[in-house]
Design an enzyme around this catalytic site. Structure first.
Site, PDB file in Angstrom:
ATOM      1  CG  HIS A  14       4.655 -10.274   0.949  1.00 28.96           C
ATOM      2  ND1 HIS A  14       6.014 -10.260   0.785  1.00 28.96           N
ATOM      3  CD2 HIS A  14       4.190  -9.532  -0.263  1.00 28.96           C
ATOM      4  CE1 HIS A  14       6.663  -9.922  -0.558  1.00 28.96           C
ATOM      5  NE2 HIS A  14       5.325  -9.394  -1.045  1.00 28.96           N
ATOM      6  CG  HIS A  16       2.573  -5.337  -2.871  1.00 26.26           C
ATOM      7  ND1 HIS A  16       3.988  -4.665  -3.188  1.00 26.26           N
ATOM      8  CD2 HIS A  16       2.758  -6.449  -2.947  1.00 26.26           C
ATOM      9  CE1 HIS A  16       4.915  -5.626  -3.084  1.00 26.26           C
ATOM     10  NE2 HIS A  16       4.207  -6.847  -3.098  1.00 26.26           N
ATOM     11  CG  PHE A  17      -2.150  -1.734   1.903  1.00 26.78           C
ATOM     12  CD1 PHE A  17      -3.208  -2.740   1.723  1.00 26.78           C
ATOM     13  CD2 PHE A  17      -1.762  -1.528   3.309  1.00 26.78           C
ATOM     14  CE1 PHE A  17      -3.812  -3.402   2.605  1.00 26.78           C
ATOM     15  CE2 PHE A  17      -2.329  -2.094   4.268  1.00 26.78           C
ATOM     16  CZ  PHE A  17      -3.220  -3.408   3.962  1.00 26.78           C
ATOM     17  NE  ARG A  18       0.218  -1.712  -6.476  1.00 21.27           N
ATOM     18  CZ  ARG A  18       1.184  -2.650  -6.359  1.00 21.27           C
ATOM     19  NH1 ARG A  18       2.341  -2.458  -5.758  1.00 21.27           N
ATOM     20  NH2 ARG A  18       1.072  -3.799  -7.266  1.00 21.27           N
ATOM     21  CG  ASN A  42       6.569  -2.551  -3.976  1.00 22.34           C
ATOM     22  OD1 ASN A  42       5.806  -2.561  -3.306  1.00 22.34           O
ATOM     23  ND2 ASN A  42       6.389  -3.421  -5.161  1.00 22.34           N
ATOM     24  CE  LYS A  99      10.368  -8.250  -0.514  1.00 21.07           C
ATOM     25  NZ  LYS A  99       9.456  -8.116  -1.074  1.00 21.07           N
ATOM     26  CG  HIS A 136      11.497 -10.366  -4.995  1.00 25.86           C
ATOM     27  ND1 HIS A 136      10.331 -10.142  -5.446  1.00 25.86           N
ATOM     28  CD2 HIS A 136      11.882 -11.094  -5.891  1.00 25.86           C
ATOM     29  CE1 HIS A 136       9.880 -10.672  -6.538  1.00 25.86           C
ATOM     30  NE2 HIS A 136      10.832 -11.183  -7.032  1.00 25.86           N
ATOM     31  CG  HIS A 174       6.785 -13.697  -3.111  1.00 34.09           C
ATOM     32  ND1 HIS A 174       7.958 -13.678  -3.367  1.00 34.09           N
ATOM     33  CD2 HIS A 174       6.393 -12.128  -3.030  1.00 34.09           C
ATOM     34  CE1 HIS A 174       8.706 -12.632  -3.703  1.00 34.09           C
ATOM     35  NE2 HIS A 174       7.892 -11.904  -3.348  1.00 34.09           N
ATOM     36  CG  LEU A 219       7.505 -11.050 -11.837  1.00 37.75           C
ATOM     37  CD1 LEU A 219       8.333  -9.892 -11.711  1.00 37.75           C
ATOM     38  CD2 LEU A 219       8.265 -12.161 -12.295  1.00 37.75           C
ATOM     39  CG  ASP A 247       3.057 -10.660  -3.560  1.00 39.19           C
ATOM     40  OD1 ASP A 247       3.364  -9.579  -3.223  1.00 39.19           O
ATOM     41  OD2 ASP A 247       3.865 -11.413  -4.476  1.00 39.19           O
ATOM     42  CG  HIS A 251      -0.150  -4.178 -11.307  1.00 34.25           C
ATOM     43  ND1 HIS A 251       0.591  -3.377 -11.206  1.00 34.25           N
ATOM     44  CD2 HIS A 251      -0.065  -5.462 -10.671  1.00 34.25           C
ATOM     45  CE1 HIS A 251       1.728  -3.599 -10.688  1.00 34.25           C
ATOM     46  NE2 HIS A 251       1.418  -4.643 -10.163  1.00 34.25           N
ATOM     47  CB  ALA A 263       4.776  -9.074 -11.909  1.00 32.57           C
TER      48      ALA A 263
HETATM   49  O1  DOR Z   1       3.744 -10.086  -8.700  1.00 32.45           O
HETATM   50  C1  DOR Z   1       4.541  -9.204  -7.783  1.00 32.45           C
HETATM   51  N1  DOR Z   1       3.820  -8.129  -7.857  1.00 32.45           N
HETATM   52  N2  DOR Z   1       5.474  -9.727  -7.447  1.00 32.45           N
HETATM   53  C2  DOR Z   1       6.325  -8.831  -6.675  1.00 32.45           C
HETATM   54  O2  DOR Z   1       7.093  -8.951  -6.178  1.00 32.45           O
HETATM   55  C3  DOR Z   1       5.885  -7.161  -6.611  1.00 32.45           C
HETATM   56  C4  DOR Z   1       4.156  -7.112  -6.711  1.00 32.45           C
HETATM   57  C5  DOR Z   1       3.870  -5.641  -7.139  1.00 32.45           C
HETATM   58  O3  DOR Z   1       4.125  -4.838  -6.439  1.00 32.45           O
HETATM   59  O4  DOR Z   1       2.979  -5.581  -7.911  1.00 32.45           O
HETATM   60 ZN    ZN Z   2       5.020  -8.683  -2.858  1.00 29.88          ZN
END
Ligand code: DOR
Ligand code: ZN
Length: 344
Positions: A14, A16-18, A42, A99, A136, A174, A219, A247, A251, A263
């Protein structure tokens, strides 16, 4: 004392690569030790169909330093417009999972599902086709306290999904609470959970005592120490239905150190080392390999990796900042901290 540990190469189930130039940073960071990763959908706009996912996968592969060494596993974002045909197309394209974000639960989740019952026919198709559901697990009702949102989701939504679709493979992502540990432990073999480094290492004191620490904000939010302890105990027990999912969620620094901070913890550069630290603290280093490298692949029905990685007992400092390809700084998880284990 153990000075070195060699394990089959791990996977990250799990993260996030963006997108865009950010991929040159995030993909390289993960591919330094993980052979596969389940990539969250996402983005803005979200990845909602197989064609979008395959294009995104190509962009990721273009950013891998050695494409033979890393395989991104794509996911689709469940929305109210997802149909059974979307599931069939996903399966044909080799996409293993969807997801489910409850609408408003987290970063870029505005497009998400408001009433999961509306999608029960889609979940039935997923169950029939062996496509997995990644969740989630938080309700988003404004009257539910943020620290209770995972527990209430389990009681009111997850328990119904699991009962209605006993053959559907479900991963509660998570997890942060004892209730989640108990639920997954007592559920069928088709239900599993991922656990992040931050939820094993930290509790809500690390977020709020002595000042707000935005880089520990993610989160679902960190919970009280009794929940952290339940997570630590279950990984130390070697229960195969709990496995690694960082996770990692980058950012930019100014979006975290902000009056309305985002988050997410960007842990890719230190995650495996941090998990090793946790397992060592628990006197359970021999359980790291199952958690990091075996149980996730087994649950997804994929072969375990045929390479190894070695962790060496050697202090090193996580950088205070990393500069993204667009020139903006990002603060990695555990920035400036000294870690005990280093990838060899
Ligand atoms: O902390 C988090 N950041 N929780 C998530 O579920 C999404 C993630 C994000 O995409 O930044
Ligand atoms: Zn996530």
């Amino acid at each position: 004392m153990t000075q070195q540990i060699t394990i089959q190469s791990p996977d990250d189930w799990h993260l996030h690569f963006r997108d865009g130039s950010m991929l040159n940073e995030t993909v390289a960071a993960t591919a330094r030790c993980f052979r596969r990763a389940i990539v969250m959908p996402n983005l803005v706009p979200p990845i909602t169909n197989a064609a979008m996912a395959l294009e995104y996968k190509n962009r990721i592969l273009n950013a891998v330093p050695d494409a033979s060494q890393f395989d991104p596993l794509m996911t689709l974002y469940l929305t109210n417009l997802t149909s059974s045909q979307t599931v069939l197309d996903a399966k044909a394209a080799g996409i293993p999972a969807f997801k489910y974000y409850p609408a408003g639960a987290t970063t870029n989740s505005d497009a998400a599902v408001k009433e999961i019952e509306v999608l029960y026919p889609v979940l039935q198709t997923m169950s029939d086709e062996g496509v997995m559901l990644l969740i989630h697990g938080e309700v988003t009702d404004s009257h539910i306290d943020i620290f209770d949102r995972e527990q209430v989701f389990i009681e009111t939504i997850l328990s119904k999904i699991v009962t209605s679709f006993p053959d559907l493979k479900v991963v509660l992502e998570h997890i942060t609470t004892k209730q989640a540990v108990d639920f997954v432990s007592q559920a069928s073999d088709n239900v599993a959970a991922t656990i992040t480094p931050q939820h094993l290492l930290l509790n809500r004191n690390d977020l709020l005592v002595g000042g707000v620490r935005p880089h520990n904000y993610c989160l679902p939010v960190l919970k009280r120490n009794t929940h952290q302890e339940a997570l630590r105990q279950v990984v130390a027990s070697g229960n195969p239905r709990f496995f690694l999912g960082t996770d990692s969620a980058p950012h930019e620094k100014n979006k975290k150190e902000n009056a309305c901070g985002c988050a997410g913890c960007y842990s890719a550069w230190s995650a495996l080392e941090l998990y090793a630290q946790v397992f060592e603290e628990l006197g359970a280093l021999e359980k790291l390999e199952g958690f990091a490298s075996h149980y996730g692949a087994d649950f997804y029905g994929l072969p375990r990796n045929d390479t190894t990685v070695t962790l060496i007992k050697q202090e090193w400092q996580v950088p205070r900042e990393i500069v993204l390809p667009n020139g903006h700084p990002i603060v990695p998880f555990f920035a400036g901290e000294t870690l005990q284990w280093k990838l060899g």
